[in-house]
Design a protein around this motif. Sequence first.
Motif, mmCIF file in Angstrom:
data_model
loop_
_atom_site.group_PDB
_atom_site.id
_atom_site.type_symbol
_atom_site.label_atom_id
_atom_site.label_comp_id
_atom_site.label_asym_id
_atom_site.label_seq_id
_atom_site.Cartn_x
_atom_site.Cartn_y
_atom_site.Cartn_z
ATOM 1 N N ALA A 55 37.066 -13.501 13.851
ATOM 2 C CA ALA A 55 36.245 -14.403 12.873
ATOM 3 C C ALA A 55 36.627 -13.715 11.290
ATOM 4 O O ALA A 55 36.309 -12.448 11.118
ATOM 5 N N LYS A 56 36.365 -14.656 10.170
ATOM 6 C CA LYS A 56 37.108 -14.052 8.568
ATOM 7 C C LYS A 56 36.546 -15.019 8.158
ATOM 8 O O LYS A 56 36.673 -16.446 7.936
ATOM 9 N N CYS A 57 35.914 -14.172 6.896
ATOM 10 C CA CYS A 57 35.295 -15.460 6.093
ATOM 11 C C CYS A 57 35.561 -16.027 5.367
ATOM 12 O O CYS A 57 36.865 -14.607 4.481
ATOM 13 N N VAL A 58 36.800 -16.511 4.473
ATOM 14 C CA VAL A 58 37.324 -17.316 3.854
ATOM 15 C C VAL A 58 36.753 -18.150 2.732
ATOM 16 O O VAL A 58 36.425 -19.067 3.176
ATOM 17 N N CYS A 59 37.062 -18.590 1.602
ATOM 18 C CA CYS A 59 36.863 -19.269 0.552
ATOM 19 C C CYS A 59 36.900 -21.369 1.199
ATOM 20 O O CYS A 59 38.258 -20.796 1.860
ATOM 21 N N LEU A 60 36.486 -21.310 0.748
ATOM 22 C CA LEU A 60 36.481 -23.146 1.138
ATOM 23 C C LEU A 60 37.576 -23.626 0.146
ATOM 24 O O LEU A 60 37.909 -23.625 -0.160
ATOM 25 N N THR A 61 38.055 -24.804 1.580
ATOM 26 C CA THR A 61 39.179 -25.695 0.722
ATOM 27 C C THR A 61 39.394 -26.545 0.144
ATOM 28 O O THR A 61 39.889 -26.474 -1.284
ATOM 29 N N CYS A 92 34.157 -20.215 7.631
ATOM 30 C CA CYS A 92 34.579 -18.743 8.950
ATOM 31 C C CYS A 92 35.633 -19.712 9.627
ATOM 32 O O CYS A 92 35.948 -20.643 9.880
ATOM 33 N N ASN A 93 36.354 -18.784 9.231
ATOM 34 C CA ASN A 93 37.767 -18.533 10.410
ATOM 35 C C ASN A 93 38.773 -18.139 11.754
ATOM 36 O O ASN A 93 37.731 -17.187 10.863
ATOM 37 N N ARG A 140 32.555 -22.128 -4.713
ATOM 38 C CA ARG A 140 33.826 -22.096 -4.280
ATOM 39 C C ARG A 140 34.820 -21.349 -5.012
ATOM 40 O O ARG A 140 35.863 -20.517 -4.946
ATOM 41 N N SER A 141 34.663 -22.092 -6.385
ATOM 42 C CA SER A 141 35.297 -21.199 -8.038
ATOM 43 C C SER A 141 35.220 -19.885 -7.463
ATOM 44 O O SER A 141 36.015 -18.885 -8.402
#
Length: 305
Positions: A96-102, A88-89, A130-131
Amino acid sequence: MKFLFMVCCIAALLILDINGAKVIKKRKRVTTEKTPLTATEIKLPEEDEIQLLVEKEGIVANEIIGSSIDLPVQDPCLEKRCGPGRECNSTTKGKAKCVCLTTCPTEDDNRRRVCSNYNETWTSDCELYRSRCLCDEASTQCLNPLNKHLHIEYYGECRQMEPCTEEEMADFPRRMRDWLFNVMRELADRRELSPHYLQMEREAERLTSESQRSVVAAVWKWCDLDGSNDGQVSRHELFPIRAPLMALEHCIAPFLDNCDADNDHRITLKEWGNCLQVPQQDMLDKCEDVRDGPLEDNEEGEEEI
C-alpha cells in the motif's frame, strides 16, 4: 459293518470342514476388499490448512489441489490511511502506498470554498490539499513551491479581516486560556474526553489558582493537536483551532503565527507555553503526566466518591 459306518462318518465330517473353510475365506475376501470412494466422499483440505501449507512449505495453493481453490487476496489499502489530498494505491509488489489525488470532485457550491494561509481562495479543501501534496512530493504539477506549506486559513472565500490591535493581542493569551478550559470542561460534561483527560479536568476544577487550571487546559489542547505524537504541533495540525474561529475571532491567526517563534512551521510545547503565558516548568511537569499514561482510577476516569 461298524468299521464301514465309522469311515462314512469321518468322510462326511471332512467334507463339511472343507466347505466351511471355503466360506470363511470367501467372507474374509469380501470384508477385506475396499470399495472405491466416490468423488463426493473425498475430503479436500480446508482453506486454513492450505494456507498453513503455503506458509510452511512455500508452495503455491493451486499446487495442493489443482486450480480448484483460489485463496482470497486482501487489498493492502484496506488498513492504510492517507492524509488529506492523498489516496492509497496498491503497488506491483502488493504494498500500500499513499499518492497524491489524481483529480478532485468538481465543486459548484460557493460554500465549499476555502481561504488559504496565502490569502488565496480555493474551490474546495480537496483542491488545496492536493496542491500541497503535489508540491510536497516535488511533482512537475506543483504550481508554486511554497504550496508545500499550504493550509486552510478559514472556510469561505477570502475577505478583508479586521486587524488585531495591540491591546487585543496583549489580552488574547488570557482569553485563549479561558476559552480552552471552558471547551475542556464542556467536553468533560458531555463525556467526550478520554478517561485520563477527564480526570485531569476534574482535578483542575478543584484548583483555586487560575494559572494552574490554565496549565491543564493548555497541555490538553497541545497534546490533542499533536496528532502525529512527534512532540510538536505543525501549522497543519493547528487547523481544528484556526479555521473554525477565524470568522469569529480575528486575533486567532496572528496569535498562532506568533506562537511559532522561530518560524519553522512547528510549535513546540515550550513555544506553546510562552504563547499562552504559562510557566514553562508547569507545562513540562504536566506534560510528563500525560506521557506517563492514564493515572490509576476507576473506569470512568472520575474520582471515587
